[in-house]
Design a protein around this motif. Structure first.
Motif, PDB file in Angstrom:
ATOM      1  N   VAL A  52      -0.834 -26.568  61.716  1.00 48.44           N
ATOM      2  CA  VAL A  52      -2.103 -26.293  62.075  1.00 48.44           C
ATOM      3  C   VAL A  52      -2.236 -26.647  63.827  1.00 48.44           C
ATOM      4  O   VAL A  52      -1.600 -27.747  64.034  1.00 48.44           O
ATOM      5  N   LEU A  53      -2.816 -25.633  64.437  1.00 45.44           N
ATOM      6  CA  LEU A  53      -2.968 -25.928  65.827  1.00 45.44           C
ATOM      7  C   LEU A  53      -4.274 -25.999  66.219  1.00 45.44           C
ATOM      8  O   LEU A  53      -5.104 -24.911  66.215  1.00 45.44           O
ATOM      9  N   ARG A  54      -5.010 -27.066  66.493  1.00 44.40           N
ATOM     10  CA  ARG A  54      -6.399 -27.164  67.013  1.00 44.40           C
ATOM     11  C   ARG A  54      -6.367 -27.471  68.504  1.00 44.40           C
ATOM     12  O   ARG A  54      -5.591 -28.192  68.894  1.00 44.40           O
ATOM     13  N   HIS A  55      -7.327 -26.786  69.142  1.00 43.50           N
ATOM     14  CA  HIS A  55      -7.281 -27.026  70.613  1.00 43.50           C
ATOM     15  C   HIS A  55      -8.416 -26.848  71.221  1.00 43.50           C
ATOM     16  O   HIS A  55      -9.463 -26.370  70.763  1.00 43.50           O
ATOM     17  N   SER A  56      -8.791 -27.545  72.295  1.00 41.50           N
ATOM     18  CA  SER A  56      -9.866 -27.724  72.973  1.00 41.50           C
ATOM     19  C   SER A  56     -10.136 -26.404  73.471  1.00 41.50           C
ATOM     20  O   SER A  56      -9.331 -25.510  74.151  1.00 41.50           O
ATOM     21  N   PRO A  57     -11.614 -25.815  73.568  1.00 41.86           N
ATOM     22  CA  PRO A  57     -11.796 -24.690  73.998  1.00 41.86           C
ATOM     23  C   PRO A  57     -11.622 -24.435  75.493  1.00 41.86           C
ATOM     24  O   PRO A  57     -11.504 -23.147  75.999  1.00 41.86           O
ATOM     25  N   LEU A  58     -11.545 -25.724  76.131  1.00 42.29           N
ATOM     26  CA  LEU A  58     -11.391 -25.481  77.798  1.00 42.29           C
ATOM     27  C   LEU A  58     -10.026 -24.814  78.108  1.00 42.29           C
ATOM     28  O   LEU A  58      -8.910 -24.919  77.430  1.00 42.29           O
ATOM     29  N   GLN A  59     -10.183 -23.956  79.231  1.00 44.74           N
ATOM     30  CA  GLN A  59      -9.027 -23.028  79.411  1.00 44.74           C
ATOM     31  C   GLN A  59      -7.542 -23.969  79.679  1.00 44.74           C
ATOM     32  O   GLN A  59      -6.580 -23.207  79.064  1.00 44.74           O
ATOM     33  N   ARG A  60      -7.700 -25.174  80.001  1.00 45.84           N
ATOM     34  CA  ARG A  60      -6.284 -25.913  80.229  1.00 45.84           C
ATOM     35  C   ARG A  60      -5.551 -26.054  78.868  1.00 45.84           C
ATOM     36  O   ARG A  60      -4.223 -26.416  78.904  1.00 45.84           O
ATOM     37  N   CYS A  61      -6.513 -26.218  77.738  1.00 48.72           N
ATOM     38  CA  CYS A  61      -6.000 -26.599  76.576  1.00 48.72           C
ATOM     39  C   CYS A  61      -5.688 -25.052  76.015  1.00 48.72           C
ATOM     40  O   CYS A  61      -4.692 -24.895  75.077  1.00 48.72           O
ATOM     41  N   GLU A  62      -6.492 -24.233  75.932  1.00 45.87           N
ATOM     42  CA  GLU A  62      -6.169 -22.938  75.321  1.00 45.87           C
ATOM     43  C   GLU A  62      -4.996 -22.066  75.908  1.00 45.87           C
ATOM     44  O   GLU A  62      -4.408 -21.767  75.114  1.00 45.87           O
ATOM     45  N   GLN A  63      -4.597 -22.361  77.167  1.00 45.83           N
ATOM     46  CA  GLN A  63      -3.400 -22.071  77.941  1.00 45.83           C
ATOM     47  C   GLN A  63      -2.200 -22.689  76.891  1.00 45.83           C
ATOM     48  O   GLN A  63      -1.248 -21.963  76.673  1.00 45.83           O
ATOM     49  N   LEU A  64      -2.326 -23.764  76.722  1.00 46.99           N
ATOM     50  CA  LEU A  64      -1.391 -24.377  75.980  1.00 46.99           C
ATOM     51  C   LEU A  64      -0.950 -23.960  74.700  1.00 46.99           C
ATOM     52  O   LEU A  64       0.154 -23.828  74.393  1.00 46.99           O
ATOM     53  N   ALA A  65      -2.213 -23.703  73.969  1.00 45.41           N
ATOM     54  CA  ALA A  65      -2.069 -23.301  72.540  1.00 45.41           C
ATOM     55  C   ALA A  65      -1.602 -21.847  72.586  1.00 45.41           C
ATOM     56  O   ALA A  65      -0.519 -21.460  71.768  1.00 45.41           O
ATOM     57  N   HIS A  66      -1.917 -21.137  73.680  1.00 47.87           N
ATOM     58  CA  HIS A  66      -1.334 -19.658  73.527  1.00 47.87           C
ATOM     59  C   HIS A  66       0.163 -19.695  73.866  1.00 47.87           C
ATOM     60  O   HIS A  66       1.008 -19.043  73.456  1.00 47.87           O
TER      61      HIS A  66
END
Length: 213
Positions: A60-74
């Motif tokens: 399970v991968l939860r991420h902050s919706p802020l761009q810098r964390c969304e980039q890492l999730a992607h």
């Protein structure tokens, strides 16, 4: 042994010395890709050691919706490995909201305001944004949800792509429960950009169960 991986985003594209808690700034793309690759390698090594199944491991991968964390999730999802990531944006994993201080150089914030924050760290809302007490409450809710639902009570790895402040909050909650910190006690370390803190669920469960809702 399943683990909670608290991962800090890569270096953001903003000048040093700027308060940027809730600002939606991007992270360096190359450093994000490098951080994702290093984390996947660590996760693969961990799952190979702790899980016997040769099939893809579900994470399970939860991420902050802020761009810098969304980039890492992607970037994590894009890596080719035997890991099957299931990403979820979670507003509870955002950095502290610094209100009117956002985007301002720390040395330009009036000293009297910074002193007032230090004098009442849990309850003062910097820049009229969010207090630390409120942030601890939302991080606690996310932590207990991840243990109960995401990890299936500590039997599955969970990754948080998040921020330094959130990682400090998790450490505080696990070490001190619902007690509120004073400034002198708020000295918890945070991983560097693109680095992480790995917390085995087995060592955190006792403290989690004793946190008041």
């Amino acid at each position: 042994m399943s683990t909670l991986w608290l991962v800090r985003h890569a270096r953001p594209l903003i000048d040093s010395g700027i308060c940027y808690g809730r600002l939606n700034v991007a992270a360096d793309a190359a450093l994000t890709a490098s951080a994702a690759q290093e984390l996947v390698e660590a996760l693969v090594a961990s799952t190979a050691k702790n899980f016997s199944s040769p099939t893809a491991c579900s994470v399970v991968l939860r991420h902050s919706p802020l761009q810098r964390c969304e980039q890492l999730a992607h970037a994590l999802v894009a890596r080719q490995s035997n890991l099957a990531f299931h990403p979820h944006a979670d507003i509870r994993l955002q950095e502290m909201d610094f209100g009117a201080w956002e985007g301002v150089a720390w040395h330009d914030i009036p000293r009297a305001h910074v002193d007032a924050w230090a004098a009442d760290l849990p309850h003062y809302a910097p820049g009229g944004g969010e207090s630390l007490a409120s942030m601890l409450q939302r991080v606690q809710a996310a932590l207990q949800h991840s243990w109960l639902v995401d990890s299936q009570q500590g039997t599955r790895d969970v990754v948080w792509a998040t921020h330094a402040g959130v990682i400090r909050c998790v450490q505080w909650l696990l070490q001190h429960g619902n007690a509120l910190p004073c400034s002198a006690a708020w000295t918890l370390p945070a991983p560097g950009f693109g680095q992480w803190l790995a917390l085995p669920w087995a060592t955190t469960t006792h403290n989690l169960l004793h946190l008041n809702p």
